[in-house]
Write a protein that holds these residues in place. Structure first.
Motif, mmCIF file in Angstrom:
data_model
loop_
_atom_site.group_PDB
_atom_site.id
_atom_site.type_symbol
_atom_site.label_atom_id
_atom_site.label_comp_id
_atom_site.label_asym_id
_atom_site.label_seq_id
_atom_site.Cartn_x
_atom_site.Cartn_y
_atom_site.Cartn_z
ATOM 1 N N TYR A 28 -8.420 -7.699 -0.993
ATOM 2 C CA TYR A 28 -8.673 -8.410 0.254
ATOM 3 C C TYR A 28 -9.397 -7.526 1.273
ATOM 4 C CZ TYR A 28 -5.392 -11.643 -1.871
ATOM 5 O OH TYR A 28 -4.755 -12.501 -2.735
ATOM 6 N N GLN A 29 -9.918 -6.386 0.798
ATOM 7 C CA GLN A 29 -10.824 -5.542 1.583
ATOM 8 C C GLN A 29 -10.234 -5.139 2.935
ATOM 9 O OE1 GLN A 29 -14.549 -4.964 0.111
ATOM 10 N NE2 GLN A 29 -12.727 -4.825 -1.167
ATOM 11 N N THR A 30 -8.964 -4.741 2.910
ATOM 12 C CA THR A 30 -8.265 -4.415 4.147
ATOM 13 C C THR A 30 -7.480 -3.116 3.981
ATOM 14 O OG1 THR A 30 -8.054 -6.778 4.665
ATOM 15 C CG2 THR A 30 -6.606 -5.270 5.859
ATOM 16 N N ILE A 31 -7.527 -2.269 5.012
ATOM 17 C CA ILE A 31 -6.806 -1.003 4.990
ATOM 18 C C ILE A 31 -6.119 -0.789 6.336
ATOM 19 C CG2 ILE A 31 -8.254 0.143 3.270
ATOM 20 C CD1 ILE A 31 -9.947 1.300 5.421
ATOM 21 N N GLY A 32 -5.100 0.055 6.331
ATOM 22 C CA GLY A 32 -4.413 0.317 7.590
ATOM 23 C C GLY A 32 -3.678 1.638 7.569
ATOM 24 N N VAL A 33 -3.501 2.228 8.759
ATOM 25 C CA VAL A 33 -2.716 3.451 8.906
ATOM 26 C C VAL A 33 -1.748 3.280 10.072
ATOM 27 C CG1 VAL A 33 -4.531 4.958 7.999
ATOM 28 C CG2 VAL A 33 -4.383 4.568 10.464
ATOM 29 N N ALA A 34 -0.662 4.021 10.004
ATOM 30 C CA ALA A 34 0.330 4.028 11.080
ATOM 31 C C ALA A 34 0.891 5.433 11.197
ATOM 32 C CB ALA A 34 1.452 3.030 10.790
ATOM 33 N N ASP A 35 1.337 5.780 12.395
ATOM 34 C CA ASP A 35 1.874 7.113 12.653
ATOM 35 C C ASP A 35 3.131 6.957 13.506
ATOM 36 O OD1 ASP A 35 2.461 9.715 13.314
ATOM 37 O OD2 ASP A 35 0.559 10.139 14.304
ATOM 38 N N GLY A 36 4.286 7.149 12.882
ATOM 39 C CA GLY A 36 5.542 7.069 13.610
ATOM 40 C C GLY A 36 5.613 8.115 14.711
ATOM 41 N N VAL A 37 6.092 7.720 15.886
ATOM 42 C CA VAL A 37 6.111 8.599 17.051
ATOM 43 C C VAL A 37 7.273 9.579 16.951
ATOM 44 C CG1 VAL A 37 6.312 8.670 19.563
ATOM 45 C CG2 VAL A 37 4.945 6.879 18.461
ATOM 46 N N GLY A 38 6.921 10.871 16.896
ATOM 47 C CA GLY A 38 7.908 11.915 16.605
ATOM 48 C C GLY A 38 8.991 12.086 17.646
ATOM 49 N N GLY A 39 8.758 11.624 18.879
ATOM 50 C CA GLY A 39 9.742 11.792 19.925
ATOM 51 C C GLY A 39 11.078 11.130 19.630
ATOM 52 N N TRP A 40 11.082 10.178 18.708
ATOM 53 C CA TRP A 40 12.330 9.508 18.341
ATOM 54 C C TRP A 40 13.321 10.452 17.681
ATOM 55 C CZ3 TRP A 40 13.902 4.923 20.006
ATOM 56 C CH2 TRP A 40 12.947 4.045 20.515
ATOM 57 N N ALA A 41 12.840 11.562 17.148
ATOM 58 C CA ALA A 41 13.738 12.523 16.488
ATOM 59 C C ALA A 41 14.804 13.041 17.455
ATOM 60 C CB ALA A 41 12.931 13.682 15.921
ATOM 61 N N LEU A 42 14.479 13.073 18.748
ATOM 62 C CA LEU A 42 15.450 13.535 19.747
ATOM 63 C C LEU A 42 16.644 12.595 19.834
ATOM 64 C CD1 LEU A 42 12.950 14.564 22.583
ATOM 65 C CD2 LEU A 42 14.132 16.074 20.972
ATOM 66 N N LYS A 43 16.466 11.353 19.369
ATOM 67 C CA LYS A 43 17.568 10.382 19.355
ATOM 68 C C LYS A 43 18.128 10.176 17.954
ATOM 69 C CE LYS A 43 15.786 7.844 23.371
ATOM 70 N NZ LYS A 43 15.430 6.514 23.922
ATOM 71 N N GLY A 44 17.725 11.068 17.041
ATOM 72 C CA GLY A 44 18.222 10.982 15.676
ATOM 73 C C GLY A 44 17.593 9.868 14.855
ATOM 74 N N ILE A 45 16.429 9.391 15.282
ATOM 75 C CA ILE A 45 15.758 8.290 14.594
ATOM 76 C C ILE A 45 14.500 8.798 13.899
ATOM 77 C CG2 ILE A 45 14.518 6.107 14.949
ATOM 78 C CD1 ILE A 45 16.422 5.609 17.331
ATOM 79 N N ASP A 46 14.325 8.434 12.637
ATOM 80 C CA ASP A 46 13.132 8.792 11.871
ATOM 81 C C ASP A 46 12.100 7.678 12.041
ATOM 82 O OD1 ASP A 46 11.169 9.417 10.052
ATOM 83 O OD2 ASP A 46 12.493 9.523 8.303
ATOM 84 N N ALA A 47 11.115 7.918 12.898
ATOM 85 C CA ALA A 47 10.107 6.886 13.180
ATOM 86 C C ALA A 47 9.221 6.618 11.975
ATOM 87 C CB ALA A 47 9.256 7.298 14.376
ATOM 88 N N GLY A 48 9.238 7.517 10.976
ATOM 89 C CA GLY A 48 8.479 7.266 9.761
ATOM 90 C C GLY A 48 8.961 6.021 9.041
ATOM 91 N N ILE A 49 10.245 5.716 9.175
ATOM 92 C CA ILE A 49 10.789 4.509 8.545
ATOM 93 C C ILE A 49 10.166 3.271 9.169
ATOM 94 C CG2 ILE A 49 12.902 3.161 8.188
ATOM 95 C CD1 ILE A 49 14.425 5.854 8.115
ATOM 96 N N TYR A 50 10.034 3.292 10.501
ATOM 97 C CA TYR A 50 9.379 2.165 11.184
ATOM 98 C C TYR A 50 7.928 2.039 10.731
ATOM 99 C CZ TYR A 50 7.668 -0.974 14.784
ATOM 100 O OH TYR A 50 7.098 -2.050 15.419
ATOM 101 N N ALA A 51 7.211 3.162 10.686
ATOM 102 C CA ALA A 51 5.798 3.130 10.292
ATOM 103 C C ALA A 51 5.625 2.581 8.880
ATOM 104 C CB ALA A 51 5.199 4.534 10.396
#
Length: 242
Positions: A28-51
């Protein structure tokens, strides 16, 4: 589009998958990228999971779009993926599709990931990033973050043999446009495959990221607050327009 990619997560035993994510839907000729925001680590959250969830849902939404009998609309894909992503955290996102009927690429972007359009070895377009301040990009998320309504949308004409290069800030912060053009010109001469060019770009960005004294886009953007490269997850997608 004929596509190839490279992902280099930064060395972190607690997050072996890093915080970047991407998808490539060649059919379907479509691509995408995402970058989890690292500041969430201060709250114990891995933003990579969201991304990763956002990109998985974007892949699914790309398929849903084509089932409607319409061409893929990146912003609608982003809206659908955002609606279905429930993990904690937030992420930048950039989704691009090729409309082969109109010979254009159509993009929707939130934050500081982005893309370059390259023609005959020269960059003809670079996406402007969205940020509220240095190191504070627009971001999609469920906790007081942005939503897809803020996405930049654009449509650009493309020609045969154009090269589309998409990256997270780990790439864009660590390699200058002039360096990219030199690498691309050599890649054209050597007839490198898309994944081979992505590998070259990503690995040079990685090398620069560890150089504490290198002149980098990140160092310049910091206006003297930082020197050298920025150690970060690095994602590069290269698409050859054929």
């Amino acid at each position: 589009m004929v596509v190839g990619s490279l992902y280099l997560p930064k060395d972190n035993p607690n997050k072996p998958l890093g915080e970047d994510a991407h998808f490539m839907h060649e059919l379907y000729q479509t691509i995408g990228v995402a970058d989890g925001v690292g500041g969430w680590a201060l709250k114990g959250i891995d933003a990579g999971i969201y991304a990763r969830e956002l990109m998985k849902n974007s892949f699914i939404a790309t398929y849903d779009e084509t089932m409607k009998g319409d061409y893929v609309n990146p912003k609608r894909v982003l809206e659908e993926a955002y609606k279905n992503t429930n993990s904690k955290g937030s992420s930048t996102a950039c989704i691009i599709t090729l409309n082969s009927m109109k010979n254009t690429i159509v993009a929707a972007n939130v934050g500081d990931s982005g893309f370059l359009l390259i023609r005959k070895g020269k960059i003809t377009y670079k996406l402007s990033i969205q940020q509220r301040g240095f190191g504070c990009p627009y971001q999609l998320g469920n906790c007081n973050s942005d939503n897809p309504s803020v996405a930049q949308e654009m449509e650009l004409n493309v020609e045969r043999d154009d090269i589309l290069m998409v990256g997270t800030d780990g790439m864009l912060d660590n390699i200058f446009e002039s360096e990219i053009e030199e690498i691309v010109e050599r890649a054209i001469d050597q007839k490198l495959k898309a994944e081979e060019l992505a590998s070259q770009i990503g690995n040079i960005a990685l090398y620069n990221s560890f150089d504490r004294f290198a002149d980098t886009p990140y160092a310049r953007a910091s206006e003297g607050r930082h020197k050298g490269g920025k150690i970060d997850d690095i994602t590069v997608i290269v698409a050859y327009i054929q």
